[in-house]
Design a protein around this motif. Sequence first.
Motif, PDB file in Angstrom:
ATOM      1  N   ALA B  41      57.791  77.955 -97.856  1.00 19.44           N
ATOM      2  CA  ALA B  41      58.299  78.025 -96.347  1.00 19.44           C
ATOM      3  C   ALA B  41      57.720  78.695 -95.400  1.00 19.44           C
ATOM      4  O   ALA B  41      57.193  79.765 -95.709  1.00 19.44           O
ATOM      5  N   ASP B  42      57.659  78.085 -94.395  1.00 17.09           N
ATOM      6  CA  ASP B  42      56.905  78.794 -93.073  1.00 17.09           C
ATOM      7  C   ASP B  42      57.833  79.797 -92.574  1.00 17.09           C
ATOM      8  O   ASP B  42      57.441  80.946 -92.067  1.00 17.09           O
ATOM      9  N   LYS B  43      58.697  79.690 -92.654  1.00 18.30           N
ATOM     10  CA  LYS B  43      59.954  80.763 -92.329  1.00 18.30           C
ATOM     11  C   LYS B  43      61.318  80.686 -93.219  1.00 18.30           C
ATOM     12  O   LYS B  43      61.690  79.522 -93.480  1.00 18.30           O
ATOM     13  N   THR B  44      61.863  81.950 -93.411  1.00 15.50           N
ATOM     14  CA  THR B  44      63.007  81.934 -94.125  1.00 15.50           C
ATOM     15  C   THR B  44      63.907  82.812 -93.423  1.00 15.50           C
ATOM     16  O   THR B  44      63.785  83.971 -92.840  1.00 15.50           O
ATOM     17  N   ILE B  45      64.918  82.431 -93.185  1.00 18.41           N
ATOM     18  CA  ILE B  45      66.125  83.097 -92.523  1.00 18.41           C
ATOM     19  C   ILE B  45      66.971  83.444 -93.588  1.00 18.41           C
ATOM     20  O   ILE B  45      67.850  82.489 -94.411  1.00 18.41           O
ATOM     21  N   ASN B  46      67.532  84.636 -93.633  1.00 20.09           N
ATOM     22  CA  ASN B  46      68.362  85.083 -94.741  1.00 20.09           C
ATOM     23  C   ASN B  46      69.740  84.845 -94.267  1.00 20.09           C
ATOM     24  O   ASN B  46      70.072  85.751 -93.434  1.00 20.09           O
ATOM     25  N   LEU B  47      70.723  84.208 -94.856  1.00 18.05           N
ATOM     26  CA  LEU B  47      71.960  84.061 -94.381  1.00 18.05           C
ATOM     27  C   LEU B  47      73.117  84.530 -95.606  1.00 18.05           C
ATOM     28  O   LEU B  47      74.116  83.694 -95.369  1.00 18.05           O
ATOM     29  N   GLU B  48      72.526  85.385 -96.336  1.00 16.35           N
ATOM     30  CA  GLU B  48      73.718  85.601 -97.444  1.00 16.35           C
ATOM     31  C   GLU B  48      74.897  86.223 -96.781  1.00 16.35           C
ATOM     32  O   GLU B  48      75.005  87.027 -95.729  1.00 16.35           O
TER      33      GLU B  48
END
Lengths: 378, 544
Positions: B41-48
């Motif tokens: 992944a170039d970018k990970t957005i944490n949406l927990e």
Amino acid sequence: MVCDDLSLPLHNEQTIPGQGTCEKAVTGFTLALEATQAMPLLKGKEITWTEALTKAGALLREANHPLIHGLIGDLIDSKAAHKLAEHFAGTVDHRHGDAIARNLRIYQQGGWQVSSMGEVRNRADLVILVCDDLETTLPRLQEKVLHSEARLHTSAPPTVYTLDENRLETLSILRARLANKPLQTDTSATDELLSLINKADYPVFMIGPLQDKATELIIRTCVGLVRDMNEQQRCALLLLGTGEGDITAQLSGAWHNGFGIRTSFTKGYPVQDLQMHSGDRLLQSGESDLLVWISTLSSDPPPNVTQPTIVIGHPAMTFKTDPPELFLPVSIPGIHRAGYLHRADGLRMVPLNALIESPLSSSAALCEQLIAQEPRPC
Amino acid sequence: MLTRLKGARLYDPVNQINGEVGDVWIRDNLICAAPDNPAEADKTINLEGKILMAGAIDIHSHIAGGNVNSARVLLPEQHLAEQARYPQHPFSSAKWSAADTGYRYAEMGFTTVVEPAVLPINAAQVHAELADIPIIDTAGLAIVGNDDFLLRMLRYKAEQARINDYIAWTLHATQCLGVKVINAGGATAFKFNQRQLNLDDEVPMYGMSSRDILTAVQRAVVQLGIAHPVHVHCNNLGIPGNVSTALETIKAAEGMPMHLAHVQFYGYGDQGDSGFSSGAKALADAVMANPNITVDVGQVLFGQTVTISGDVMRQFDARHIANPKKWVVWEGEDGGGGIVPFQYRPKNQVNALQWAIGLELFLLIDDPWRIFFTTDHPNGAPFTAYPELFRLLMDRDYRNLWLDKINAKSADISLLRHLDREYDLYEIAIMTRAAPAKLLGLSDRGHLSVGAIADIAVYQPQDNKAALFGKAELVLKDGVTVVEKGQVVHSLQGKTHAVAPGFDSAIESAVSRYFDRYHLMKMDHYKLSPQHLLETVGSELVLH
């Protein structure tokens, strides 16, 4: 009327004089073909485009209250004008702003009931003309709307009744008589019109340019007449624009800034004031310190004012008095580039096609470059 | 660019995912399969802990065109600005502008909106306005059913195949996604001074009924294979007792697909002391019994708004209730329209019952695949009031609080107090994502499948559902982050969707001759050219 059945009179690179049907079109085509100014002018002297855009950007940034005015153009020009006004915290108005504002006041106070040019052409059986000189403004109205014999449900063209200079009195008496109000005046002059209206299935009051000092009252009376009459029968108004981008400027302004012309962004958000934001008033009072005059459909020069002026204009434009601070010639819609223009009733945007090549940029491209010189705040 | 949206609770009815925690992977503008190695992944957005759905789709909202624009101009006092909302974005301070429409929809997680009333003569302006609405994708529905050319075809008993050609040509000329019928024949009848038109009344001069027109258009849509069923604004809008018109129209569909628009305005009985009652139960039963029928509600919410409609006959009739006291009626080639401002008041018996009828329909029609979330913006309420509607549907206690505040008589006769149903997030995801995409034939959206367009809305779970849906935590359009914490952070140009069913070119010759005879412009200039739209107003058309 944005007639789409007239073509550019080109033949072996020579203009063909007069197509016989529309002097307005011939004049427009001829001027466009004679337009040769390809470079910008600083106080009448040619400069480079880089210099011109730098100068224009500086004038816009340094102005406290730029006025974007004229707007004698098509949809592309109008959008550019509204974007420029919003970005540089200016005010936008149209050359025919007084007439547009007058109609807006009437509209916003009570609304109205209107028809279209196509409906008049195909359905109206009585047209009451309320105007001074439709021949000059809309030279083909007779041919295309009033005299057509190919109509949807009849072959008979409508009866056309032209009101004379006593139109306000005539309309007022007519309204009173239709409402069965007692009148202590001689009403016989309205007998014929009353009889025509009573016999008609779909009479339409067609309102064109008026120089009458009572114009607003005349239109208000027509609005009321139509409202009254529709309680029992059918009837409508038809208000016609000038063909100089007035309808397009107002309508596209509405979906851009929510209101239309005479809208100011000096506070950072749009405020429309039909009186205080009159372009002429802002110039005369000195509240605006820069005039940006946009005119691509007309080569008429801008008003002669004391403020520095940037003209984004028709390349055949000439200046009889002092030249403007900057003249930026741009492509002509429907000649050099594609575009859209509302026809005079505002119902249809008619496509304008590019007919000949031109090295000139569009007003939109120029304005985007000016806007890009100053990033928006975050 | 590979992006991982990590750990949200997913609601994706197309894939039967109901709140399971998972990841969504996006490569550029599309949802993609998870890579073997998540570290790619170039970018990970944490949406927990967050809720993630596809971007919402509104199938019926008047966002562009001459009628909408004239309403803006008529009512400047209703959208006065006070401050710049997003100084970094053009026209963000202009309320009820094209720009504002895009920003406000995006804030709520909507990424596709359909303008349901494109009068062909006005189609160029509609597309110009749609192109100026940022972020969201758009589409239009072309109005037919009062067009003289079609009515002549019916009068002279044209074959259905020729009518199909004409409907297909109309879609080609207007670049629309489907077809809308508004009070079939009503605008024409009004031109002949007729003030009401029932389904089986004859249209003056043409010798056929409203039903005949509707049936012919419906068959054309079915036979042309257009995904969106004929979109119907029935006769007799707003009249007490008009539920019978809606029921008759459902019967007239004869089992073929038909979408009935803003049915709240047709849920009216004529029982009781005041001659106005709820017809919601009968209408809901009919919808449930006829799986070929879909409906959107056109929910009324209390407050000031303006009604705008192509039903010129009914709008003229409503002029006396204009509030403030100003109204507009206009007529043009093949149609017309009207603008009547209105204020829905909770203590007003009729308005309160209208509010209740809409909610009854939402709760009684127990199939979120066939009932759609609309206020018929701005007719029942502006779309900016959607958060309130989400809360009313998802929170019975909140509904009951309102029942104590509205007109007591309306509250008493309404079924609403007896309806315990609360929409859950899965049903909301069906009604506002999966089902609209299916109904419109936009298979690339409304779900989280691999290959779908990366239109994503993420919400913060909270008890107050209005707050939940009012400001999305994160919105992606075509894979680009456009909203963060309910605020627009990036603006982009949306696309406009249309269909292009084939037709016999002979119809074009006939239409061209008709234009030369009766119109003020040539047919070739009346037809919208995608290339011209792109060059001039920047409209990027996607044909399905």
